[in-house]
Write a protein that holds these residues in place. Structure first.
Motif, PDB file in Angstrom:
ATOM      1  N   PHE A   1       0.805  -1.215   0.000  1.00 37.95           N
ATOM      2  CA  PHE A   1       0.000   0.000   0.000  1.00 37.95           C
ATOM      3  C   PHE A   1       0.846   1.276   0.000  1.00 37.95           C
ATOM      4  CE2 PHE A   1      -2.840   3.245   1.733  1.00 37.95           C
ATOM      5  CZ  PHE A   1      -3.980   3.028   0.982  1.00 37.95           C
ATOM      6  N   PRO A   2       1.932   1.374   0.812  1.00 39.40           N
ATOM      7  CA  PRO A   2       2.726   2.617   0.769  1.00 39.40           C
ATOM      8  C   PRO A   2       3.252   2.938  -0.629  1.00 39.40           C
ATOM      9  CG  PRO A   2       3.305   1.328   2.706  1.00 39.40           C
ATOM     10  CD  PRO A   2       2.415   0.454   1.865  1.00 39.40           C
ATOM     11  N   ARG A   3       3.651   1.917  -1.390  1.00 35.20           N
ATOM     12  CA  ARG A   3       4.138   2.136  -2.752  1.00 35.20           C
ATOM     13  C   ARG A   3       3.003   2.588  -3.676  1.00 35.20           C
ATOM     14  NH1 ARG A   3       6.402  -3.142  -4.853  1.00 35.20           N
ATOM     15  NH2 ARG A   3       7.143  -3.105  -2.704  1.00 35.20           N
ATOM     16  N   TRP A   4       1.838   1.959  -3.531  1.00 31.79           N
ATOM     17  CA  TRP A   4       0.691   2.347  -4.348  1.00 31.79           C
ATOM     18  C   TRP A   4       0.241   3.765  -4.003  1.00 31.79           C
ATOM     19  CZ3 TRP A   4      -2.761  -2.615  -3.515  1.00 31.79           C
ATOM     20  CH2 TRP A   4      -2.193  -3.683  -4.226  1.00 31.79           C
ATOM     21  N   HIS A   5       0.283   4.077  -2.699  1.00 35.66           N
ATOM     22  CA  HIS A   5      -0.199   5.377  -2.254  1.00 35.66           C
ATOM     23  C   HIS A   5       0.591   6.516  -2.889  1.00 35.66           C
ATOM     24  CE1 HIS A   5      -2.082   8.305   0.372  1.00 35.66           C
ATOM     25  NE2 HIS A   5      -0.897   8.717   0.798  1.00 35.66           N
ATOM     26  N   ALA A   6       1.864   6.280  -3.184  1.00 36.90           N
ATOM     27  CA  ALA A   6       2.691   7.317  -3.812  1.00 36.90           C
ATOM     28  C   ALA A   6       2.310   7.555  -5.268  1.00 36.90           C
ATOM     29  CB  ALA A   6       4.164   6.925  -3.719  1.00 36.90           C
ATOM     30  N   ARG A   7       1.631   6.602  -5.897  1.00 35.84           N
ATOM     31  CA  ARG A   7       1.323   6.697  -7.322  1.00 35.84           C
ATOM     32  C   ARG A   7      -0.140   7.022  -7.615  1.00 35.84           C
ATOM     33  NH1 ARG A   7       3.316   1.381 -10.235  1.00 35.84           N
ATOM     34  NH2 ARG A   7       2.567   2.610 -12.002  1.00 35.84           N
ATOM     35  N   PHE A   8      -1.040   6.639  -6.705  1.00 36.08           N
ATOM     36  CA  PHE A   8      -2.462   6.813  -6.975  1.00 36.08           C
ATOM     37  C   PHE A   8      -3.148   7.529  -5.820  1.00 36.08           C
ATOM     38  CE2 PHE A   8      -1.117   2.759  -8.948  1.00 36.08           C
ATOM     39  CZ  PHE A   8      -1.310   3.087 -10.278  1.00 36.08           C
TER      40      PHE A   8
ATOM     41  N   ARG B   1      -6.335   8.378  -3.165  1.00 34.39           N
ATOM     42  CA  ARG B   1      -7.217   7.529  -2.379  1.00 34.39           C
ATOM     43  C   ARG B   1      -8.535   7.288  -3.098  1.00 34.39           C
ATOM     44  NH1 ARG B   1      -4.707  10.494   1.847  1.00 34.39           N
ATOM     45  NH2 ARG B   1      -6.329  12.087   1.816  1.00 34.39           N
ATOM     46  N   ASP B   2      -9.023   8.276  -3.844  1.00 35.46           N
ATOM     47  CA  ASP B   2     -10.262   8.082  -4.606  1.00 35.46           C
ATOM     48  C   ASP B   2     -10.111   6.988  -5.658  1.00 35.46           C
ATOM     49  OD1 ASP B   2     -11.781   9.964  -3.251  1.00 35.46           O
ATOM     50  OD2 ASP B   2     -11.088  11.612  -4.519  1.00 35.46           O
ATOM     51  N   ARG B   3      -8.937   6.918  -6.272  1.00 33.81           N
ATOM     52  CA  ARG B   3      -8.696   5.864  -7.258  1.00 33.81           C
ATOM     53  C   ARG B   3      -8.747   4.492  -6.605  1.00 33.81           C
ATOM     54  NH1 ARG B   3      -5.497   7.298 -11.730  1.00 33.81           N
ATOM     55  NH2 ARG B   3      -5.446   5.077 -12.248  1.00 33.81           N
ATOM     56  N   PHE B   4      -8.190   4.406  -5.399  1.00 25.15           N
ATOM     57  CA  PHE B   4      -8.231   3.134  -4.663  1.00 25.15           C
ATOM     58  C   PHE B   4      -9.666   2.710  -4.390  1.00 25.15           C
ATOM     59  CE2 PHE B   4      -3.780   3.974  -3.058  1.00 25.15           C
ATOM     60  CZ  PHE B   4      -3.239   2.842  -3.623  1.00 25.15           C
ATOM     61  N   VAL B   5     -10.492   3.656  -3.963  1.00 21.61           N
ATOM     62  CA  VAL B   5     -11.876   3.337  -3.627  1.00 21.61           C
ATOM     63  C   VAL B   5     -12.633   2.865  -4.863  1.00 21.61           C
ATOM     64  CG1 VAL B   5     -14.060   4.279  -2.767  1.00 21.61           C
ATOM     65  CG2 VAL B   5     -11.912   4.901  -1.655  1.00 21.61           C
ATOM     66  N   ASP B   6     -12.481   3.566  -5.973  1.00 21.45           N
ATOM     67  CA  ASP B   6     -13.171   3.177  -7.209  1.00 21.45           C
ATOM     68  C   ASP B   6     -12.728   1.795  -7.690  1.00 21.45           C
ATOM     69  OD1 ASP B   6     -14.441   5.574  -7.127  1.00 21.45           O
ATOM     70  OD2 ASP B   6     -13.328   6.511  -8.761  1.00 21.45           O
ATOM     71  N   ALA B   7     -11.415   1.596  -7.756  1.00 20.02           N
ATOM     72  CA  ALA B   7     -10.889   0.322  -8.255  1.00 20.02           C
ATOM     73  C   ALA B   7     -11.262  -0.830  -7.321  1.00 20.02           C
ATOM     74  CB  ALA B   7      -9.370   0.405  -8.415  1.00 20.02           C
ATOM     75  N   GLY B   8     -11.185  -0.602  -6.015  1.00 18.94           N
ATOM     76  CA  GLY B   8     -11.521  -1.656  -5.058  1.00 18.94           C
ATOM     77  C   GLY B   8     -12.983  -2.039  -5.115  1.00 18.94           C
TER      78      GLY B   8
ATOM     79  N   LEU C   1      -9.108  -4.085   1.528  1.00 16.30           N
ATOM     80  CA  LEU C   1      -8.194  -3.258   2.292  1.00 16.30           C
ATOM     81  C   LEU C   1      -7.908  -1.939   1.579  1.00 16.30           C
ATOM     82  CD1 LEU C   1      -5.645  -3.845   4.759  1.00 16.30           C
ATOM     83  CD2 LEU C   1      -4.714  -2.699   2.762  1.00 16.30           C
ATOM     84  N   SER C   2      -7.809  -1.972   0.254  1.00 11.37           N
ATOM     85  CA  SER C   2      -7.543  -0.743  -0.493  1.00 11.37           C
ATOM     86  C   SER C   2      -8.627   0.294  -0.249  1.00 11.37           C
ATOM     87  CB  SER C   2      -7.445  -1.058  -1.992  1.00 11.37           C
ATOM     88  OG  SER C   2      -6.377  -1.937  -2.251  1.00 11.37           O
ATOM     89  N   VAL C   3      -9.876  -0.163  -0.245  1.00  4.81           N
ATOM     90  CA  VAL C   3     -10.990   0.762  -0.021  1.00  4.81           C
ATOM     91  C   VAL C   3     -11.032   1.221   1.437  1.00  4.81           C
ATOM     92  CG1 VAL C   3     -13.506   1.005  -0.033  1.00  4.81           C
ATOM     93  CG2 VAL C   3     -12.366  -0.196  -1.912  1.00  4.81           C
ATOM     94  N   VAL C   4     -10.986   0.274   2.371  1.00 11.89           N
ATOM     95  CA  VAL C   4     -11.151   0.614   3.779  1.00 11.89           C
ATOM     96  C   VAL C   4     -10.000   1.481   4.288  1.00 11.89           C
ATOM     97  CG1 VAL C   4     -11.300  -0.336   6.110  1.00 11.89           C
ATOM     98  CG2 VAL C   4     -12.570  -1.406   4.245  1.00 11.89           C
ATOM     99  N   ASN C   5      -8.767   1.147   3.919  1.00 11.61           N
ATOM    100  CA  ASN C   5      -7.636   1.960   4.364  1.00 11.61           C
ATOM    101  C   ASN C   5      -7.718   3.370   3.808  1.00 11.61           C
ATOM    102  OD1 ASN C   5      -4.574   2.905   3.887  1.00 11.61           O
ATOM    103  ND2 ASN C   5      -4.705   1.651   5.732  1.00 11.61           N
ATOM    104  N   SER C   6      -8.089   3.496   2.539  1.00 14.36           N
ATOM    105  CA  SER C   6      -8.191   4.824   1.924  1.00 14.36           C
ATOM    106  C   SER C   6      -9.254   5.670   2.612  1.00 14.36           C
ATOM    107  CB  SER C   6      -8.522   4.681   0.434  1.00 14.36           C
ATOM    108  OG  SER C   6      -7.513   3.969  -0.245  1.00 14.36           O
ATOM    109  N   LEU C   7     -10.413   5.072   2.891  1.00 11.22           N
ATOM    110  CA  LEU C   7     -11.483   5.810   3.548  1.00 11.22           C
ATOM    111  C   LEU C   7     -11.121   6.142   4.998  1.00 11.22           C
ATOM    112  CD1 LEU C   7     -14.599   3.860   2.188  1.00 11.22           C
ATOM    113  CD2 LEU C   7     -13.842   6.153   1.521  1.00 11.22           C
TER     114      LEU C   7
END
Length: 397
Positions: A277-284, A286-293, A325-331
């Protein structure tokens, strides 16, 4: 040796001890829910009753979330956290006693599952409020991810251990084990010596504290948007989670082992996501995470019931764990960042109410739909709801 960025918060002894307590507490909750859900399939064939196990587990968070958050903001958080574990220990002891004596009925199982959920309702807001207190702001995102790792690691270890106990010794053994785990978590919490937090704000009373939490939420447009997105995501995913015992039975060769392995795979996916997640967070964003998840969870859950094969279901559950986890952590990060410390436990309790309210409502809704149609149709309907709601959610950003 320096730990990877995803594990840096564990370098602090305070967070590490509390994280271990959180892991033990979640193992207790997860194993109880697994044993209760599987036992219900033996007590009654009704999809509604099986789904109500999930409702009974999550509904207390919706009902008691705000009062528990208010208490966590105005009392000693250490003692309050330990008291929640004492409650869970006593509840597990009663469940074990009734299971050992053969006195556990379907309605009584629902009642005690609800009582166990009360422990979760009281525990979640206080731990959420403690995290920013014991880690630097720069480590908040990985600390919250580790919080989710503990919850999902319990979904890996808990189902496996519960499956062994269910197959070898029965449900009573799971409840006995829960007594031990809850007691261990309480000891770890009591070892923490919290430092008093200085505040320039006046003291608050219980009702006034709840009122202030509600007012803050109503006035924060960003927090309201996060709450709605959280509610809808958990409403969507409740279909697969609450009906999973029946999904496992319908797979070729399904049984108690299948149910617990599927839950473990979901936990494995969430743990994997936490480390990257830390690596993804640098590139995308949080809204993108929620949509994709949201899209991934809808697609994979639909696939599991469309093709009821174990070889497909297990990797799909791993993918659902990653999406979850991508959605819940982002929110959760979004919610934490808009809250000042004086209202943090109340704000997080309202956030948890949105999550658990969605899960509880979804369990009832999709359980009823499964009873009227089929498990497959209920899960497909939930997936369709999640996808169709995305355009409306984008307007709330």
């Amino acid at each position: 040796m320096k730990l990877p960025a995803a594990l840096e918060p564990l370098e602090g002894p305070v967070f590490r001890g509390l994280w271990l307590a959180w892991l033990a507490a979640n193992l207790t909750m997860g194993m109880n829910d697994i044993a209760a859900a599987w036992l219900m399939t033996s007590l009654t064939p009704s999809p509604v009753m099986v789904a109500l196990v999930s409702t009974a587990s999550t509904l207390p968070m919706f009902v008691l979330g705000l009062p528990s958050g208010a208490l966590a903001d105005i009392v000693d958080r250490r003692r309050y956290f330990a008291a929640t574990q004492l409650w869970v220990s006593l509840n597990a002891a009663l469940l074990a006693l009734l299971a050992l004596t053969g006195q556990l009925t379907a309605p009584l199982l629902l009642l005690l599952t609800f009582s166990n959920g009360v422990g979760l309702a009281m525990r979640l807001p206080v731990f959420a409020a403690i995290i920013p207190q014991v880690v630097p702001r720069a480590q908040l995102a990985p600390a919250l991810a580790l919080n989710s790792v503990a919850m999902n690691l319990s979904r890996v270890v808990g189902p496996m251990f519960a499956g062994v106990l269910l197959a070898g010794l029965g449900t009573a053994a799971v409840f006995v084990c829960n007594v031990v785990l809850a007691a261990a978590a309480m000891v770890l919490i009591l070892r923490w010596r919290s430092e008093p937090q200085a505040s320039t704000l006046p003291g608050e009373r219980f009702v006034g504290a709840m009122r202030a939490g509600i007012v803050f939420t109503l006035q924060s447009q960003r927090l309201r948007a996060v709450l709605l997105r959280a509610f809808l995501f958990f409403l969507q995913t409740a279909a697969l989670v609450s009906l999973l015992p029946l999904v496992a039975r319908e797979l070729h060769g399904g049984g108690p082992g299948t149910f617990t392995v599927m839950l473990s795979c979901m936990g494995i996916g969430a743990v994997i996501a936490a480390f990257v997640f830390p690596r993804w967070h640098a590139r995308f964003s949080r809204d993108r995470f929620v949509d994709a998840g949201t899209l991934a969870a809808a697609l994979l859950s639909s696939l599991i019931v469309a093709v009821p094969e174990l070889w497909l279901a297990l990797p799909a559950m791993v993918g659902i764990g990653v999406a979850w986890l991508s959605v819940v952590n982002s929110l959760t990060v979004s919610a934490q960042l808009v809250m000042p410390d004086w209202v943090r436990a109340r704000g997080m309790s309202i956030y948890q109410m949105a999550l658990m309210g969605g899960a509880a409502a979804g369990s009832v809704l999709w359980g009823q739909l499964a009873g009227l149609t089929s498990v497959r149709m209920a899960i497909w309907a939930a997936a369709a709801l999640g996808v169709l709601a995305l355009p409306a959610m984008r307007r709330l950003r």
